[in-house]
Design a protein around this motif. Structure first.
Motif, PDB file in Angstrom:
ATOM      1  N   THR A  55     -20.070  -1.353   4.095  1.00 34.72           N
ATOM      2  CA  THR A  55     -21.015  -0.883   5.200  1.00 34.72           C
ATOM      3  C   THR A  55     -21.822   0.203   4.524  1.00 34.72           C
ATOM      4  N   SER A 100     -20.000   6.972   0.584  1.00 36.68           N
ATOM      5  CA  SER A 100     -18.804   6.469   0.936  1.00 36.68           C
ATOM      6  C   SER A 100     -18.205   7.359   2.146  1.00 36.68           C
ATOM      7  N   GLN A 101     -17.627   6.616   3.057  1.00 34.86           N
ATOM      8  CA  GLN A 101     -16.718   7.459   4.073  1.00 34.86           C
ATOM      9  C   GLN A 101     -15.600   7.974   3.581  1.00 34.86           C
ATOM     10  N   SER A 102     -14.804   7.123   2.861  1.00 34.16           N
ATOM     11  CA  SER A 102     -13.453   8.001   2.268  1.00 34.16           C
ATOM     12  C   SER A 102     -13.614   8.850   1.078  1.00 34.16           C
ATOM     13  N   THR A 105     -13.262   5.090  -2.557  1.00 31.90           N
ATOM     14  CA  THR A 105     -13.296   3.877  -3.086  1.00 31.90           C
ATOM     15  C   THR A 105     -13.560   3.590  -4.527  1.00 31.90           C
ATOM     16  N   SER A 153     -16.135   0.144   9.887  1.00 32.95           N
ATOM     17  CA  SER A 153     -16.440   1.448  10.107  1.00 32.95           C
ATOM     18  C   SER A 153     -17.698   1.513  11.176  1.00 32.95           C
ATOM     19  N   LYS A 238     -19.563  -6.534  10.468  1.00 32.72           N
ATOM     20  CA  LYS A 238     -18.747  -6.046  11.718  1.00 32.72           C
ATOM     21  C   LYS A 238     -18.079  -7.178  12.280  1.00 32.72           C
ATOM     22  N   GLU A 241     -15.541  -8.825  10.398  1.00 38.98           N
ATOM     23  CA  GLU A 241     -14.262  -8.193  10.054  1.00 38.98           C
ATOM     24  C   GLU A 241     -13.550  -8.202  11.271  1.00 38.98           C
TER      25      GLU A 241
HETATM   26  C1  F6R Z   1     -16.637  -1.845   7.056  1.00 35.50           C
HETATM   27  C2  F6R Z   1     -15.869  -1.086   6.162  1.00 35.50           C
HETATM   28  C3  F6R Z   1     -15.841  -1.289   4.740  1.00 35.50           C
HETATM   29  C4  F6R Z   1     -16.124   0.022   4.054  1.00 35.50           C
HETATM   30  C5  F6R Z   1     -16.147  -0.037   2.312  1.00 35.50           C
HETATM   31  C6  F6R Z   1     -16.664   1.159   1.774  1.00 35.50           C
HETATM   32  O1  F6R Z   1     -16.594  -1.876   8.294  1.00 35.50           O
HETATM   33  O2  F6R Z   1     -15.391  -0.141   6.453  1.00 35.50           O
HETATM   34  O3  F6R Z   1     -17.037  -2.331   4.148  1.00 35.50           O
HETATM   35  O4  F6R Z   1     -17.601   0.583   4.136  1.00 35.50           O
HETATM   36  O5  F6R Z   1     -14.797  -0.374   2.367  1.00 35.50           O
HETATM   37  O6  F6R Z   1     -15.600   2.184   2.034  1.00 35.50           O
HETATM   38  P1  F6R Z   1     -16.090   3.912   1.799  1.00 35.50           P
HETATM   39  O7  F6R Z   1     -17.167   4.051   2.723  1.00 35.50           O
HETATM   40  O8  F6R Z   1     -14.743   4.496   2.304  1.00 35.50           O
HETATM   41  O9  F6R Z   1     -16.383   3.906   0.392  1.00 35.50           O
END
Ligand code: F6R
Length: 361
Positions: A55, A100-102, A105, A153, A238, A241
């Motif tokens: 995402t 990146s959210q987290s 990754t 996400s 989405k 998933e």
């Molecule tokens: C989709 C989803 C994953 C994350 C991907 C990257 O809904 O959540 O595709 O977007 O694993 O994760 P981050 O953003 O944490 O690096």
């Protein structure tokens, strides 16, 4: 906790007016109508290289359209697992941006570390501000989505898009591509997005009216042009998933180069069609689908003209400035996936085989 909501995903979808507002305020000043100064001198940057997965990769692609259009800044976006192993050729005045959210990754982090070792300037758009990427990058560009529990996400994605759009405005100003009047107009448009996202959340009734048909499908196509192309891929991801229905996002103009062969009465096409400078092109692609018997759901504002063709159903989206269309149209993508999964009875917050944070490659 989930409060009044059935799932964390539903709750997080509804938090987006706040999370986008909060993220925009990091980069833009509502009172002065100006982009805030940030740690990167965009006038000294010659290229942007975005690296991300999933995402976040689609958010990066949406950012790319804005960096090139608003700032005339060449921008590449690549999936981190490819970037890190293919010995990419990067020019010295490139700014590398991890999204990146987290912030954990593995492939994205390794790409960021590699860029830093090449002597590039580095920035990270991350939601977890104490994460490895936040520490590794020279510049932290935070998103303010708050903790995201749902594995798929939603609010982290729109926060990434909001940050990148705001940064593209800042880059346009720094590079002399955007004058003070245009800056004020774009900042105002961005700050209208929380209200329009809230309006888009009220599309849930019309979206629920189509999910019974969607839940029966084996394959679904998502189409869009411009920034709606990466958003179409995000909508397809989405849906895959959480509902386990096979879906593909395509650039609408690519239809006749292959995917149109898939069209039949059982294969729905969902089109993202805001009233922008390519609306007519998208509408004519939808006529081609309808002429071949494919059911079409067109998501477009009410004042958009009706494409001729039997079988084109419409879902009305709020009319909005083209810059913020990816933020507004993200909502119907999320709601479609969510209600289709609920209809199918899948585990929305914990889809099979997926982990929230992918720290192994
Ligand atoms: C989709 C989803 C994953 C994350 C991907 C990257 O809904 O959540 O595709 O977007 O694993 O994760 P981050 O953003 O944490 O690096």
């Amino acid at each position: 906790e989930k409060g009044e909501y059935r799932h964390f995903m539903e709750k997080e979808i509804h938090e987006q007016p706040d999370s986008v507002q909060h993220t925009l305020s990091e980069y833009l000043d509502l009172v002065t109508g100006k982009a805030k100064t940030n740690a990167i001198d965009f006038a000294a940057v010659e290229r942007i290289q975005i690296v991300a997965c999933g995402t976040a990769f689609y958010a990066g692609q949406i950012g790319r359209y804005a960096f090139e259009r608003l700032a005339g800044l060449p921008c590449d976006v690549e999936i981190a697992s490819e970037f890190r192993y293919r010995s990419p050729a990067v020019s010295p005045k490139t700014l590398a941006v991890a999204v990146s959210q987290s912030g954990e990754t593995a492939d994205t982090l390794a790409s960021l570390t590699w860029c830093k070792a090449q002597g590039l300037k580095t920035a990270a758009v991350v939601n977890v501000h104490s994460s490895s990427m936040a520490r590794e990058a020279e510049v932290l560009w935070p998103t303010h989505a708050g903790p995201e529990i749902g594995v798929a996400s939603t609010k982290a994605f729109t926060a990434q898009v909001a940050a990148l759009l705001a940064l593209a405005v800042a880059a346009g100003v720094a590079r002399g591509r955007i004058d003070a009047a245009q800056e004020a107009e774009l900042v105002k448009a961005l700050f209208e997005s929380p209200r329009l996202i809230a309006e888009a959340l009220r599309m849930d009734a019309s979206i629920r009216s189509v999910v019974q048909d969607l839940a029966k499908a084996d394959d679904i196509l998502f189409l869009g042009r411009g920034a709606m192309f990466p958003l179409a891929m995000e909508g397809a991801l989405k849906l895959k998933e959480i509902s386990y229905i096979h879906a593909e996002g395509y650039a609408a103009g690519e239809l006749k180069h292959g995917p149109i062969a898939l069209i039949d009465e059982e294969t729905p096409t969902i089109a993202l069609a805001p009233l922008d400078d390519v609306f007519e092109k998208t509408a004519s692609n939808l006529q081609e689908v309808a002429a071949r018997g494919g059911p079409v759901i067109m998501i477009a504002p009410e004042n958009a003209p009706d494409p001729h063709g039997a079988g084109i159903r419409r879902i009305h989206a709020p009319d909005c400035h083209p810059l913020i269309a990816p933020l507004v149209y993200a909502v119907p993508m999320q709601l479609l996936a969510y209600y289709t999964a609920v209809q199918k009875g899948t585990d929305v917050d914990q889809p099979r085989n997926l982990a929230k944070s992918v720290t192994v490659e």
